[in-house]
Design an enzyme around this catalytic site. Sequence first.
Site, mmCIF file in Angstrom:
data_model
loop_
_atom_site.group_PDB
_atom_site.id
_atom_site.type_symbol
_atom_site.label_atom_id
_atom_site.label_comp_id
_atom_site.label_asym_id
_atom_site.label_seq_id
_atom_site.Cartn_x
_atom_site.Cartn_y
_atom_site.Cartn_z
ATOM 1 N N ASP A 17 0.870 -1.170 0.000
ATOM 2 C CA ASP A 17 0.000 0.000 0.000
ATOM 3 C C ASP A 17 0.914 1.229 0.000
ATOM 4 O O ASP A 17 1.663 1.446 0.962
ATOM 5 C CB ASP A 17 -0.858 -0.052 1.274
ATOM 6 N N ILE A 18 0.848 2.027 -1.038
ATOM 7 C CA ILE A 18 1.790 3.145 -1.196
ATOM 8 C C ILE A 18 1.622 4.176 -0.079
ATOM 9 O O ILE A 18 2.570 4.891 0.245
ATOM 10 C CB ILE A 18 1.650 3.768 -2.604
ATOM 11 N N ASN A 31 -6.810 12.288 -11.357
ATOM 12 C CA ASN A 31 -7.566 12.634 -12.563
ATOM 13 C C ASN A 31 -7.319 14.110 -12.878
ATOM 14 O O ASN A 31 -6.799 14.847 -12.040
ATOM 15 C CB ASN A 31 -9.059 12.323 -12.381
ATOM 16 N N GLY A 39 -9.582 4.095 -5.820
ATOM 17 C CA GLY A 39 -8.253 3.532 -6.050
ATOM 18 C C GLY A 39 -7.185 4.198 -5.212
ATOM 19 O O GLY A 39 -7.418 4.598 -4.063
ATOM 20 N N ASP A 41 -5.809 7.067 -5.513
ATOM 21 C CA ASP A 41 -6.109 8.475 -5.253
ATOM 22 C C ASP A 41 -6.912 8.613 -3.953
ATOM 23 O O ASP A 41 -6.564 9.398 -3.052
ATOM 24 C CB ASP A 41 -6.912 9.013 -6.450
ATOM 25 N N SER A 124 -2.715 4.436 -14.279
ATOM 26 C CA SER A 124 -3.671 4.143 -15.364
ATOM 27 C C SER A 124 -4.154 2.699 -15.451
ATOM 28 O O SER A 124 -5.024 2.396 -16.268
ATOM 29 C CB SER A 124 -3.124 4.542 -16.751
HETATM 30 P P1 ADP Z 1 -6.081 4.900 -12.544
HETATM 31 O O1 ADP Z 1 -7.371 5.679 -12.509
HETATM 32 O O2 ADP Z 1 -4.885 5.743 -12.978
HETATM 33 O O3 ADP Z 1 -6.196 3.630 -13.303
HETATM 34 P P2 ADP Z 1 -6.338 3.480 -9.966
HETATM 35 O O4 ADP Z 1 -6.090 4.036 -8.605
HETATM 36 O O5 ADP Z 1 -7.725 3.066 -10.314
HETATM 37 O O6 ADP Z 1 -5.755 4.595 -10.990
HETATM 38 O O7 ADP Z 1 -5.380 2.246 -10.209
HETATM 39 C C1 ADP Z 1 -4.002 2.367 -10.394
HETATM 40 C C2 ADP Z 1 -3.285 1.252 -9.651
HETATM 41 O O8 ADP Z 1 -3.202 1.595 -8.271
HETATM 42 C C3 ADP Z 1 -3.972 -0.101 -9.724
HETATM 43 O O9 ADP Z 1 -2.970 -1.081 -10.024
HETATM 44 C C4 ADP Z 1 -4.502 -0.292 -8.300
HETATM 45 O O10 ADP Z 1 -4.514 -1.672 -7.943
HETATM 46 C C5 ADP Z 1 -3.448 0.439 -7.516
HETATM 47 N N1 ADP Z 1 -3.770 0.833 -6.129
HETATM 48 C C6 ADP Z 1 -4.965 1.011 -5.532
HETATM 49 N N2 ADP Z 1 -4.806 1.370 -4.241
HETATM 50 C C7 ADP Z 1 -3.466 1.424 -4.013
HETATM 51 C C8 ADP Z 1 -2.626 1.713 -2.882
HETATM 52 N N3 ADP Z 1 -3.137 2.045 -1.699
HETATM 53 N N4 ADP Z 1 -1.262 1.636 -3.039
HETATM 54 C C9 ADP Z 1 -0.723 1.318 -4.224
HETATM 55 N N5 ADP Z 1 -1.445 1.049 -5.327
HETATM 56 C C10 ADP Z 1 -2.799 1.093 -5.219
#
Ligand code: ADP
Length: 185
Positions: A17-18, A31, A39, A41, A124
């Site tokens: 988890d980032i 966005n 997600g 964001d 993305s």
């Molecule tokens: P986008 O709209 O650019 O596609 P998303 O957030 O929907 O962005 O997804 C981008 C990536 O981030 C996906 O691989 C998703 O699994 C990942 N993701 C979601 N939550 C986290 C998090 N807490 N830490 C790292 N990556 C995440």
Amino acid sequence: MTRLTVNGRVLELVQGDITRFRADAIANAANSMLAGGGGVDGAIHDAGGPEIMEECRRIGGCPTGQAVVTGAGRLPARYVIHAVGPVWFGGAHGEAELLRSAYRRVLELASERGCRTLALPSISTGAYGYPVDQAAPIALGAVAEHLRGPTSLERVTFVLFTRETLESYVRALQALAGAGGGERR
Ligand code: ADP
């Protein structure tokens, strides 16, 4: 393989988890309205607190393929770099170039601010629908190219949320290393 050395600097892959990752800067997959969303964001704004959204509102927006910097609120980082990747429309609408540009801009902004460590999500490939097997080589290629030039960055870590995403990036890193993209150790 989860680690490649490029020009003495480290490019590495981890699953996680980032928002929990400690780095000078972390990137967000935002966005173009910088309006927050689901997600990664949503996770960054939830964990970082409202300060980040206040700064996003003041900035107002960001074109696709570009990025903007805010503080990191309560996150264990100094900066959040909000990058706007492309929505996938089948691949013939400049998606690859826009994705490359978004990563390049994140790397440039991190280096301009003197960051030594940077954490990146897979931009993305969630809600925006970019096929991860096609996005991973672009993401890793952009980082490797940046690390070959002058930069403050010493370590760039992709923090990948799911095992499938990590596996896809591992395959792309193997291909990059095989093509001479780094120094084997
Ligand atoms: P986008 O709209 O650019 O596609 P998303 O957030 O929907 O962005 O997804 C981008 C990536 O981030 C996906 O691989 C998703 O699994 C990942 N993701 C979601 N939550 C986290 C998090 N807490 N830490 C790292 N990556 C995440």
